[in-house]
Design a protein around this motif. Sequence first.
Motif, PDB file in Angstrom:
ATOM      1  N   TYR A 182       0.932   2.523  -1.450  1.00  0.00           N
ATOM      2  CA  TYR A 182       1.970   1.562  -1.852  1.00  0.00           C
ATOM      3  C   TYR A 182       3.350   2.217  -1.879  1.00  0.00           C
ATOM      4  CZ  TYR A 182       5.113  -1.038  -4.815  1.00  0.00           C
ATOM      5  OH  TYR A 182       6.232  -1.662  -5.297  1.00  0.00           O
ATOM      6  N   GLU A 183       3.467   3.341  -2.555  1.00  0.00           N
ATOM      7  CA  GLU A 183       4.791   3.928  -2.778  1.00  0.00           C
ATOM      8  C   GLU A 183       5.399   4.524  -1.516  1.00  0.00           C
ATOM      9  OE1 GLU A 183       4.339   6.565  -6.172  1.00  0.00           O
ATOM     10  OE2 GLU A 183       4.917   4.903  -7.512  1.00  0.00           O
ATOM     11  N   LYS A 190       6.321  -0.015  -0.369  1.00  0.00           N
ATOM     12  CA  LYS A 190       7.500  -0.192  -1.225  1.00  0.00           C
ATOM     13  C   LYS A 190       8.826   0.068  -0.509  1.00  0.00           C
ATOM     14  CE  LYS A 190       9.432   1.322  -5.667  1.00  0.00           C
ATOM     15  NZ  LYS A 190       9.209   2.192  -6.853  1.00  0.00           N
ATOM     16  N   GLU A 236       5.517  -7.176   0.831  1.00  0.00           N
ATOM     17  CA  GLU A 236       5.332  -7.417  -0.602  1.00  0.00           C
ATOM     18  C   GLU A 236       3.837  -7.335  -0.902  1.00  0.00           C
ATOM     19  OE1 GLU A 236       7.201 -10.626  -3.714  1.00  0.00           O
ATOM     20  OE2 GLU A 236       6.251 -11.419  -1.910  1.00  0.00           O
ATOM     21  N   LYS A 279      -0.266  -2.318 -10.888  1.00  0.00           N
ATOM     22  CA  LYS A 279       0.673  -3.338 -11.352  1.00  0.00           C
ATOM     23  C   LYS A 279       1.865  -2.705 -12.079  1.00  0.00           C
ATOM     24  CE  LYS A 279       2.143  -7.468 -12.764  1.00  0.00           C
ATOM     25  NZ  LYS A 279       2.786  -8.433 -11.860  1.00  0.00           N
ATOM     26  N   CYS A 336       4.097  -1.651  -9.338  1.00  0.00           N
ATOM     27  CA  CYS A 336       4.313  -2.674  -8.298  1.00  0.00           C
ATOM     28  C   CYS A 336       4.409  -4.038  -8.971  1.00  0.00           C
ATOM     29  CB  CYS A 336       3.166  -2.635  -7.294  1.00  0.00           C
ATOM     30  SG  CYS A 336       3.265  -3.895  -5.994  1.00  0.00           S
ATOM     31  N   GLU A 381       5.462  -6.945  -8.150  1.00  0.00           N
ATOM     32  CA  GLU A 381       5.150  -8.170  -7.397  1.00  0.00           C
ATOM     33  C   GLU A 381       3.647  -8.400  -7.251  1.00  0.00           C
ATOM     34  OE1 GLU A 381       6.068  -4.971  -4.204  1.00  0.00           O
ATOM     35  OE2 GLU A 381       6.742  -5.520  -6.226  1.00  0.00           O
TER      36      GLU A 381
END
Length: 464
Positions: free
Chosen positions: A205-206, A210, A216, A249, A252, A254
């Motif tokens: 994710y990061e 992101k 998203e 979460k 993140c 969204e």
Amino acid sequence: MDKYTDLIHQTFDFPTEEFTVENNELFFNGIPLMDLIKQYGTPLKLTYLPKISSQIQKAKRLFNDAIEKLDYQGTYTYCYCTKASHFSFVMEEALKNDIHIETSSGYDMQIVKALYKKGKITKDTYIVCNGFKRKRYRQWITEFINDGFVNCMPILDHLGEIDYYKEHVKVKTKVGMRLASDEEPKFQFYTSRLGVRYNDVIDLYEQQIKPDDRFELKMLHYFINTGIKDTSYYWSELSRFVRKYCELKKVCPELDTIDIGGGFPIKTSIQADYNYQYMTEEILRTVKRICTEEGVPEPNIFTEFGIFTVGESAANIYSILDEKLQNDKELWYMIDGSFITNLPDAWALNQRWPLLAVNHWDKEYRKIQLGGMTCDSQDYYNSEMHSFQVFLPKVPKEEPLYIGFFHTGAYQEQLSGYGGIKHCLIPSPQHILVDRQEDGTLKSWQFAPEQSYESMLNILGYEI
């Protein structure tokens, strides 16, 4: 004389909601099966379309009631897992119920396109794109996204999948991520080959999602092969998954949805033995409890039921062609079909379904083995979920005995290769659809005839 009807009534709480008997003949969801047999003959596969809708409404009711009872703050969304049965009549019946779609291969996307052209879905319909994706699948997903299907959501299955979308997606889009669950302890390996390792989730994710404003991350997805069962294994895997959702979460914002996959079972015996209400409430209670402990808002929940949606809608009906006593105690009833080719899960997974005689319920019963028509020694069926034996009426001389395997609506055609080449060239049976008209009367029609020898020879390259 021990009659077949006495055996069934003594063994089960009979009749049931879907199985009744009139004049010693079986009815399935109100369908007089002998009337269908007289009209169409055997072997035949039948699909009762209203059962698909009633199953979807049952699941929606279970989740929505549990949400209200537990004051759960997320919403519930029902997706149909297309791989359970891709037939157009299944998809169109399911989509009457305001549901969404889960796909697992590139060709699924062409089915979605066909449904959109017919007005069965809109560009707002969720298309949850699962599976390990070759280039063609990723390409078609990208085309849908760029064409304005705002809820077409690729579920990242491995670390490199996002690279293709970064190169080709032109608009802002939602993505999901599948987590690789641990398999059941007795399984042959420890961790599912599908999904991203738990330890890689935050970095993926990061580092990959992101930094790119187009993407998203909205959904975290998991699935376990055993389905939704009241076992310590299931609850520990669900809890581990929800803990990881909460961890993600927190970095993140969204992210707001979990997909707990499919797994509601269907009846493999005449009697139901699964507490759907308890399991639904316990799932929501578990998610709510962990989110409260972690200080995280409760997520929206998606499911993608396949077997549950379509399994109980169908039956396979056969004639007993003859009987063969092969030694002092093994009596075989030979069917006009094949378990290997018509019901491959019986052969591959030792799957069992409700099995009942269609007629002759007033006749004496006997212990038998059922044999299919291929030359393979594995083409047999000789035990039930509730018994290590099969009992059916004696075959009278004046009229054939007909039998039915019920709840066979999921995966069997997909696994056996509908319309293709079968072992010993046993043809696919004719397929009959049954629906109810507005006045409640039944309507049946033939979706497909029995597979012809011409179609098989054409596939094999013979000139005819």
